[in-house]
Enzyme design. Sequence first.
Site, PDB file in Angstrom:
ATOM      1  N   HIS A 131       0.836  -1.207   0.000  1.00 19.41           N
ATOM      2  CA  HIS A 131       0.000   0.000   0.000  1.00 19.41           C
ATOM      3  C   HIS A 131       0.867   1.253   0.000  1.00 19.41           C
ATOM      4  O   HIS A 131       0.422   2.320  -0.418  1.00 19.41           O
ATOM      5  CB  HIS A 131      -0.902   0.041   1.233  1.00 19.41           C
ATOM      6  CG  HIS A 131      -1.953  -1.010   1.250  1.00 19.41           C
ATOM      7  ND1 HIS A 131      -1.718  -2.264   1.764  1.00 19.41           N
ATOM      8  CD2 HIS A 131      -3.246  -1.000   0.843  1.00 19.41           C
ATOM      9  CE1 HIS A 131      -2.826  -2.996   1.655  1.00 19.41           C
ATOM     10  NE2 HIS A 131      -3.759  -2.255   1.095  1.00 19.41           N
TER      11      HIS A 131
ATOM     12  N   ASP B 165      -4.657  -7.016  -7.229  1.00 19.36           N
ATOM     13  CA  ASP B 165      -4.851  -6.254  -6.005  1.00 19.36           C
ATOM     14  C   ASP B 165      -5.131  -4.807  -6.443  1.00 19.36           C
ATOM     15  O   ASP B 165      -4.965  -4.448  -7.607  1.00 19.36           O
ATOM     16  CB  ASP B 165      -3.604  -6.340  -5.125  1.00 19.36           C
ATOM     17  CG  ASP B 165      -3.914  -6.162  -3.651  1.00 19.36           C
ATOM     18  OD1 ASP B 165      -5.017  -5.683  -3.331  1.00 19.36           O
ATOM     19  OD2 ASP B 165      -3.051  -6.483  -2.806  1.00 19.36           O
TER      20      ASP B 165
END
Length: 475
Positions: free
Chosen positions: A182, A248
């Site tokens: 992230h 993702d």
Amino acid sequence: MSVHELVPGVLLPGFAGPQLPEWLRAELQRGLGGVCLFAGNVDAGDPDGTARLAAAIRAVRPETLVAADEEGGVVTRLEGRDGSTLPSPAQLGLVSAAVAERVGAVLGERVRRAGIDLLLAPSADVNDNPANPVIGARSFGADPYEVAARVAATARGIRSRQGVSACVKHWPGHGDTDVDSHRGLPTVPAATVARHAEPFAAAIREGVPAVMTAHIVVAEWGAEPVTVNPDAIARLRAEGFDGVVITDAVDMAAIADTYGLGGGAARALAAGADLVCLGNPELKGEDAAAQYAEVTAAIAAALDDGRLAPERLREAHGRVARLAARMTAARTAGEGETDARAPMSVAPDDVAAIGAALAEASDPSAVSALARIERIVDARAGATQAAATRAVPVVDTLRQLAGPASGGGSGVTVVVADRPSAAQRAVIERVRAAGESVVVNVGAIPGGFDAAVVQLGADSRLSSAIVRSWAGESR
């Protein structure tokens, strides 16, 4: 249908709020492949609201995949406000695979009743790096074969609920990383991938219809992250997987900071991905409609200039459409046949087994110290493995136990931690120097802490209930 008209069918966007926005309604009419629900789409005060939202989506386009990350433990969307009542994978790693299968069935039933048919779980990552900042308790453990057994069992449990499919993640394995994708771009060697291969192989043998890629670089496979690396995705296909490859979220820094949101989406499709998850726009306060428009424009440009071949887009669109059609047929066949006896909560015997396994893994002196709590310090500053939910039920419970009902006397400071990062170790050492203390570990088990540890394996409501039972027994 022109090739440009296929673009919506390979996208999985998120959106803000518990109501269907008009821009998303328009994209559903254009053939949007799926929608990903996050905690912000769930109204905790309206138990049936998520199912109504899913029904509103399908009223516009019946063959729409409705997806969600609902892993149990630290990652929950349906219970994001208060924390999950389901075990984490780390907790299930301490008990038999049969328990994992039963919990998988409960998980599948919960999402089915919420209108979700594409469950972005389980995690097949082998967490053999205690300092991993993003997987931790989301993994079933550090032994590839024990993880594989529970991944396969969980997938079987999910599959037992009609109209729900599992998506195993994060291929080829995010467990031995010290960077959160992230926030940055992790790199692992091919030897790590080989060591972590068995859980994904077990999931493929089990027949999971979808696999999610990890935003990691495998050094020997080239400089590009797996999600946008054609050689990497070709390796997944060579392993016998012919289902839907889902990315993702491409708004994560590992992709967006290098290629941009739209550029990353276009590259992922060109590399062999079939369904692009755009991510959660609410996390960064993004305009979901603008985010989606950026992605569709970038994919169209890639088609126009030859970076994305029309036949590759058609292949991706076909895979997504076949999965959606299969899920629609299964869901429709099961309508009106809801089994009121289907479990929606974990069996008491299984909860007891998990509690007993956690107690056995914990330091007995640390467990007994829960009866003498005076102060709580949460060492998890910044990014933590509990980032998917704002709830901190274990911390809240410990604070309640530190009140007058705790019995007073010589006090113990409890440090809540989820990984032995430098920052968390420094907090633990500072507290230990000041007096008696114990660590409550809500991350991977055993966790790598040089301290007396209460092993919980998740910051969740289930963990809080276990803490309460231990504290009561210790008085």
